[in-house]
Design a protein around this motif. Structure first.
Motif, PDB file in Angstrom:
ATOM      1  N   ALA A 106       0.834  -1.208   0.000  1.00 59.93           N
ATOM      2  CA  ALA A 106       0.000   0.000   0.000  1.00 59.93           C
ATOM      3  C   ALA A 106       0.867   1.257   0.000  1.00 59.93           C
ATOM      4  O   ALA A 106       0.496   2.273  -0.590  1.00 59.93           O
ATOM      5  CB  ALA A 106      -0.945  -0.010   1.196  1.00 59.93           C
ATOM      6  N   ILE A 107       2.026   1.193   0.631  1.00 58.04           N
ATOM      7  CA  ILE A 107       2.959   2.322   0.635  1.00 58.04           C
ATOM      8  C   ILE A 107       3.453   2.583  -0.780  1.00 58.04           C
ATOM      9  O   ILE A 107       3.489   3.729  -1.242  1.00 58.04           O
ATOM     10  CB  ILE A 107       4.148   2.036   1.581  1.00 58.04           C
ATOM     11  CG1 ILE A 107       3.654   1.927   3.019  1.00 58.04           C
ATOM     12  CG2 ILE A 107       5.242   3.088   1.436  1.00 58.04           C
ATOM     13  CD1 ILE A 107       4.657   1.319   3.972  1.00 58.04           C
ATOM     14  N   LEU A 108       3.821   1.519  -1.488  1.00 64.03           N
ATOM     15  CA  LEU A 108       4.295   1.665  -2.864  1.00 64.03           C
ATOM     16  C   LEU A 108       3.170   2.134  -3.777  1.00 64.03           C
ATOM     17  O   LEU A 108       3.388   2.939  -4.685  1.00 64.03           O
ATOM     18  CB  LEU A 108       4.894   0.348  -3.355  1.00 64.03           C
ATOM     19  CG  LEU A 108       6.111  -0.135  -2.567  1.00 64.03           C
ATOM     20  CD1 LEU A 108       6.545  -1.512  -3.041  1.00 64.03           C
ATOM     21  CD2 LEU A 108       7.253   0.853  -2.659  1.00 64.03           C
ATOM     22  N   GLN A 109       1.965   1.647  -3.529  1.00 62.93           N
ATOM     23  CA  GLN A 109       0.796   2.080  -4.298  1.00 62.93           C
ATOM     24  C   GLN A 109       0.594   3.583  -4.140  1.00 62.93           C
ATOM     25  O   GLN A 109       0.356   4.299  -5.107  1.00 62.93           O
ATOM     26  CB  GLN A 109      -0.459   1.325  -3.847  1.00 62.93           C
ATOM     27  CG  GLN A 109      -1.739   1.770  -4.523  1.00 62.93           C
ATOM     28  CD  GLN A 109      -1.861   1.279  -5.939  1.00 62.93           C
ATOM     29  OE1 GLN A 109      -1.445   0.181  -6.254  1.00 62.93           O
ATOM     30  NE2 GLN A 109      -2.430   2.099  -6.800  1.00 62.93           N
ATOM     31  N   SER A 110       0.699   4.065  -2.922  1.00 64.53           N
ATOM     32  CA  SER A 110       0.528   5.486  -2.649  1.00 64.53           C
ATOM     33  C   SER A 110       1.590   6.320  -3.366  1.00 64.53           C
ATOM     34  O   SER A 110       1.293   7.375  -3.935  1.00 64.53           O
ATOM     35  CB  SER A 110       0.590   5.724  -1.136  1.00 64.53           C
ATOM     36  OG  SER A 110       0.467   7.087  -0.848  1.00 64.53           O
ATOM     37  N   ALA A 111       2.829   5.847  -3.353  1.00 64.12           N
ATOM     38  CA  ALA A 111       3.908   6.560  -4.048  1.00 64.12           C
ATOM     39  C   ALA A 111       3.668   6.581  -5.558  1.00 64.12           C
ATOM     40  O   ALA A 111       3.870   7.607  -6.211  1.00 64.12           O
ATOM     41  CB  ALA A 111       5.254   5.913  -3.731  1.00 64.12           C
ATOM     42  N   ALA A 112       3.213   5.464  -6.114  1.00 63.06           N
ATOM     43  CA  ALA A 112       2.921   5.407  -7.542  1.00 63.06           C
ATOM     44  C   ALA A 112       1.769   6.346  -7.900  1.00 63.06           C
ATOM     45  O   ALA A 112       1.816   7.038  -8.927  1.00 63.06           O
ATOM     46  CB  ALA A 112       2.602   3.975  -7.957  1.00 63.06           C
ATOM     47  N   GLU A 113       0.748   6.383  -7.060  1.00 63.75           N
ATOM     48  CA  GLU A 113      -0.383   7.291  -7.296  1.00 63.75           C
ATOM     49  C   GLU A 113       0.070   8.745  -7.269  1.00 63.75           C
ATOM     50  O   GLU A 113      -0.405   9.565  -8.058  1.00 63.75           O
ATOM     51  CB  GLU A 113      -1.481   7.048  -6.270  1.00 63.75           C
ATOM     52  CG  GLU A 113      -2.215   5.746  -6.492  1.00 63.75           C
ATOM     53  CD  GLU A 113      -3.160   5.366  -5.358  1.00 63.75           C
ATOM     54  OE1 GLU A 113      -3.270   6.134  -4.367  1.00 63.75           O
ATOM     55  OE2 GLU A 113      -3.790   4.298  -5.468  1.00 63.75           O
ATOM     56  N   HIS A 156      12.889   0.034  -6.160  1.00 67.31           N
ATOM     57  CA  HIS A 156      13.672  -1.174  -5.894  1.00 67.31           C
ATOM     58  C   HIS A 156      14.151  -1.164  -4.443  1.00 67.31           C
ATOM     59  O   HIS A 156      14.011  -2.164  -3.724  1.00 67.31           O
ATOM     60  CB  HIS A 156      14.849  -1.233  -6.876  1.00 67.31           C
ATOM     61  CG  HIS A 156      15.485  -2.563  -6.993  1.00 67.31           C
ATOM     62  ND1 HIS A 156      16.821  -2.753  -6.762  1.00 67.31           N
ATOM     63  CD2 HIS A 156      14.988  -3.775  -7.335  1.00 67.31           C
ATOM     64  CE1 HIS A 156      17.121  -4.037  -6.956  1.00 67.31           C
ATOM     65  NE2 HIS A 156      16.031  -4.675  -7.303  1.00 67.31           N
ATOM     66  N   ALA A 157      14.689  -0.020  -4.001  1.00 67.92           N
ATOM     67  CA  ALA A 157      15.159   0.091  -2.617  1.00 67.92           C
ATOM     68  C   ALA A 157      13.997  -0.067  -1.635  1.00 67.92           C
ATOM     69  O   ALA A 157      14.136  -0.743  -0.609  1.00 67.92           O
ATOM     70  CB  ALA A 157      15.853   1.440  -2.409  1.00 67.92           C
ATOM     71  N   ALA A 158      12.859   0.532  -1.956  1.00 71.33           N
ATOM     72  CA  ALA A 158      11.694   0.419  -1.068  1.00 71.33           C
ATOM     73  C   ALA A 158      11.213  -1.021  -0.977  1.00 71.33           C
ATOM     74  O   ALA A 158      10.903  -1.504   0.115  1.00 71.33           O
ATOM     75  CB  ALA A 158      10.567   1.332  -1.561  1.00 71.33           C
ATOM     76  N   MET A 159      11.161  -1.723  -2.107  1.00 71.19           N
ATOM     77  CA  MET A 159      10.715  -3.124  -2.082  1.00 71.19           C
ATOM     78  C   MET A 159      11.658  -3.971  -1.250  1.00 71.19           C
ATOM     79  O   MET A 159      11.216  -4.817  -0.471  1.00 71.19           O
ATOM     80  CB  MET A 159      10.598  -3.685  -3.499  1.00 71.19           C
ATOM     81  CG  MET A 159       9.393  -3.146  -4.238  1.00 71.19           C
ATOM     82  SD  MET A 159       9.242  -3.859  -5.877  1.00 71.19           S
ATOM     83  CE  MET A 159       8.136  -5.219  -5.492  1.00 71.19           C
ATOM     84  N   TYR A 160      12.966  -3.757  -1.408  1.00 72.21           N
ATOM     85  CA  TYR A 160      13.928  -4.508  -0.591  1.00 72.21           C
ATOM     86  C   TYR A 160      13.733  -4.205   0.880  1.00 72.21           C
ATOM     87  O   TYR A 160      13.729  -5.106   1.715  1.00 72.21           O
ATOM     88  CB  TYR A 160      15.376  -4.198  -0.991  1.00 72.21           C
ATOM     89  CG  TYR A 160      15.926  -5.197  -1.957  1.00 72.21           C
ATOM     90  CD1 TYR A 160      16.152  -6.514  -1.575  1.00 72.21           C
ATOM     91  CD2 TYR A 160      16.215  -4.832  -3.252  1.00 72.21           C
ATOM     92  CE1 TYR A 160      16.648  -7.441  -2.462  1.00 72.21           C
ATOM     93  CE2 TYR A 160      16.718  -5.749  -4.151  1.00 72.21           C
ATOM     94  CZ  TYR A 160      16.934  -7.051  -3.751  1.00 72.21           C
ATOM     95  OH  TYR A 160      17.421  -7.966  -4.634  1.00 72.21           O
TER      96      TYR A 160
END
Length: 137
Positions: free
Chosen positions: A66-73, A110-114
């Motif tokens: 959800a954090i990555l989703q928010s950043a993408a949005e 990539h860094a966030a996913m890791y």
């Protein structure tokens, strides 16, 4: 090449515009048990792709995604990208104006996913994902 399991710097994100380059980069990520990341030319602009399934480590939990989703949005809202697809194990965003900007975005995600994956490994009960279809995680 950086040590496997470490997020890539923007300059090291592979350009996978050509299908063979994409296959080779994915094989390398899989062999190194790493999250796959690349950029590719998309018409006159660029696309970012990430795939957690190349790694045998636990998937990034839904709550963390959800954090990555928010950043993408946020990138869509500010006009940096027109489209972003975020799934439990996959991210793609396009079109991005320049190769440099695509590399920056790819390296950041990539860094966030890791980081989120490592947090899940360290504290799995705090970020437990919902069950995946077919029983996998």
């Amino acid at each position: 090449m950086p040590k496997p399991g470490i997020p890539l710097q923007a300059a090291l994100i592979p350009d996978c515009t050509e299908p063979e380059a994409h296959r080779a980069a994915y094989r390398t990520a899989k062999a190194n048990n790493a999250i796959f990341v690349c950029i590719a030319r998309h018409g006159q602009r660029w696309k970012v792709q990430l795939d957690v399934m190349a790694s045998r480590k636990p998937y990034v939990p839904d709550q963390a995604m959800a954090i990555l989703q928010s950043a993408a949005e946020a990138l869509v809202l500010d006009g940096t990208v027109e489209q972003a697809n975020i799934g439990a194990d996959y991210i793609s965003m396009w079109p991005i104006e320049t190769e440099e900007r695509a590399r920056e975005i790819a390296a950041a995600f990539h860094a966030a996913m890791y980081g989120l994956q490592l947090l899940h490994i360290a504290a799995p009960s705090q970020l437990e994902p919902s069950p995946r279809p077919g029983g996998g995680r």
